[in-house]
Design an enzyme around this catalytic site. Structure first.
Site, short mmCIF file in Angstrom:
data_model
loop_
_atom_site.label_atom_id
_atom_site.label_comp_id
_atom_site.label_asym_id
_atom_site.label_seq_id
_atom_site.Cartn_x
_atom_site.Cartn_y
_atom_site.Cartn_z
N ASP A 63 0.87 -1.23 -0.09
CA ASP A 63 -0.19 -0.28 -0.55
C ASP A 63 0.87 1.41 0.19
O ASP A 63 1.98 1.06 1.37
CB ASP A 63 -1.03 -0.07 1.09
CG ASP A 63 -1.57 0.88 1.08
OD1 ASP A 63 -1.46 1.66 0.50
OD2 ASP A 63 -2.77 0.92 1.84
N TYR A 156 -8.42 16.08 -5.26
CA TYR A 156 -7.66 14.86 -6.48
C TYR A 156 -6.71 16.28 -7.61
O TYR A 156 -6.00 16.12 -7.60
CB TYR A 156 -8.81 14.27 -7.60
CG TYR A 156 -8.39 13.59 -9.02
CD1 TYR A 156 -7.83 11.98 -8.59
CD2 TYR A 156 -8.05 13.96 -9.96
CE1 TYR A 156 -6.75 11.46 -9.62
CE2 TYR A 156 -7.20 13.53 -10.98
CZ TYR A 156 -7.09 11.81 -10.86
OH TYR A 156 -6.59 11.42 -11.77
N LYS A 160 -2.91 16.07 -7.50
CA LYS A 160 -2.32 16.68 -8.69
C LYS A 160 -1.56 18.04 -9.07
O LYS A 160 -0.46 17.71 -10.01
CB LYS A 160 -3.79 15.67 -10.13
CG LYS A 160 -3.39 14.31 -9.54
CD LYS A 160 -3.07 13.17 -9.71
CE LYS A 160 -3.31 12.13 -10.07
NZ LYS A 160 -2.55 10.74 -10.74
#
Ligand SMILES: NC(=O)c1ccc[n+]([C@@H]2O[C@H](COP(=O)([O-])OP(=O)(O)OC[C@H]3O[C@@H](n4cnc5c(N)ncnc54)[C@H](OP(=O)(O)O)[C@@H]3O)[C@@H](O)[C@H]2O)c1
Length: 242
Positions: A63, A156, A160
């Site tokens: 992970d 997100y 990013k």
């Protein structure tokens, strides 16, 4: 590493989608490839496919949010392959609940942990070996890491966008060791990742998108570029991208 030793590549998110396609293409180009992700069974499939084609591959389940596991995996890859020439960071996460009016901070932390903190942890773990070889790093970021995309999500988009900074500081600080990094920003790619959208695209919509092979070809271009060439950022999208 001497000239007869294969070049070595470690891919997070290597069990599916773009990471899997990148692994297959790189192995076909002679790289020994280690693939990481949480699902052991898909990693084993990739390793078997590469071995059936005559290539060399290794499954290293983890992970990416577990930085101790990431450090252990880096040691395993370097020990098994005798060094590390390249790192592709494709592990990523989003959620359908991605707006200020429906997101949870628990999921926000998971997304940032996967898309940003884990990228830093994986580079950190791989860097001593990458310095030895003058290695290449490719971060699979997003169109949303290049320009604001209204539907991409709060966590997100933030995570990013920040990957760009990680790659730029890496280039600024590690060029002396021959290390080079690419912030790769794909638009829509037809993978299982799209199942995390609030409105999941149908087959007709997916047929207009990029394929994982398009991304693998692009990553191959970066990895195979001469050692003095750095490709700082690449944006790639389907012609139909809004
Ligand atoms: N598809 C698109 O339109 C698109 C566009 C731009 C950018 N991207 C980015 O491209 C990258 C690859 O995504 P994809 O489209 O190829 O989709 P994908 O097949 O769903 O790949 C995502 C990969 O990330 C791995 N992953 C997720 N969480 C992880 C964790 N905590 N630890 C380890 N591995 C983890 C998954 O493996 P396990 O589940 O086995 O852990 C999976 O292999 C992602 O970073 C995504 O943000 C996608």
């Amino acid at each position: 590493m001497n000239d007869s030793t294969p070049r070595t590549l470690w891919i997070t998110g290597g069990g599916s989608g773009m990471g899997r396609a990148i692994a297959r293409v790189a192995a076909g180009n002679g790289w020994a490839v280690a693939v990481s992700g949480r699902r052991r069974e898909v990693l084993d499939e990739v390793v078997e496919e590469i071995a059936a084609d005559g290539g060399t591959a290794l499954a290293v389940p983890l992970d990416v949010r577990d930085s101790a596991a990431v450090a252990g995996a880096a040691r395993t890859v370097v020990e098994r392959f005798g060094g590390l020439d390249a790192l592709v960071l494709a592990a990523g996460q989003n959620t359908p609940q991605r707006r200020w009016d429906d997101q949870s901070i628990t999921e926000f932390e998971e997304i940032v942990g996967t898309n940003l903190t884990a990228v830093a942890a994986t580079v950190d773990a791989a860097l001593p070996a990458l310095r030895e070889e003058g290695g290449t790093v490719v971060a699979i970021s997003s169109y949303a890491g290049w320009s604001l995309q209204p539907g991409a999500g709060v966590a997100y988009s933030a995570s990013k966008t920040a990957v760009s900074s990680l790659m730029r500081t890496l280039n600024l600080q590690e060029a002396a060791h021959g290390v080079r990094a690419c912030h790769l920003c794909p638009g829509d790619v037809a993978t299982d990742f799209l199942d995390q959208r609030p409105n999941v695209p149908d087959a007709a919509a997916r047929s207009k998108m990029l394929t994982p092979q398009d991304i693998a070809r692009t990553v191959s271009f970066v990895l195979e570029s001469p050692a003095h060439v750095r490709i700082d950022e690449l944006v790639i999208s389907p012609v139909s991208q809004a």
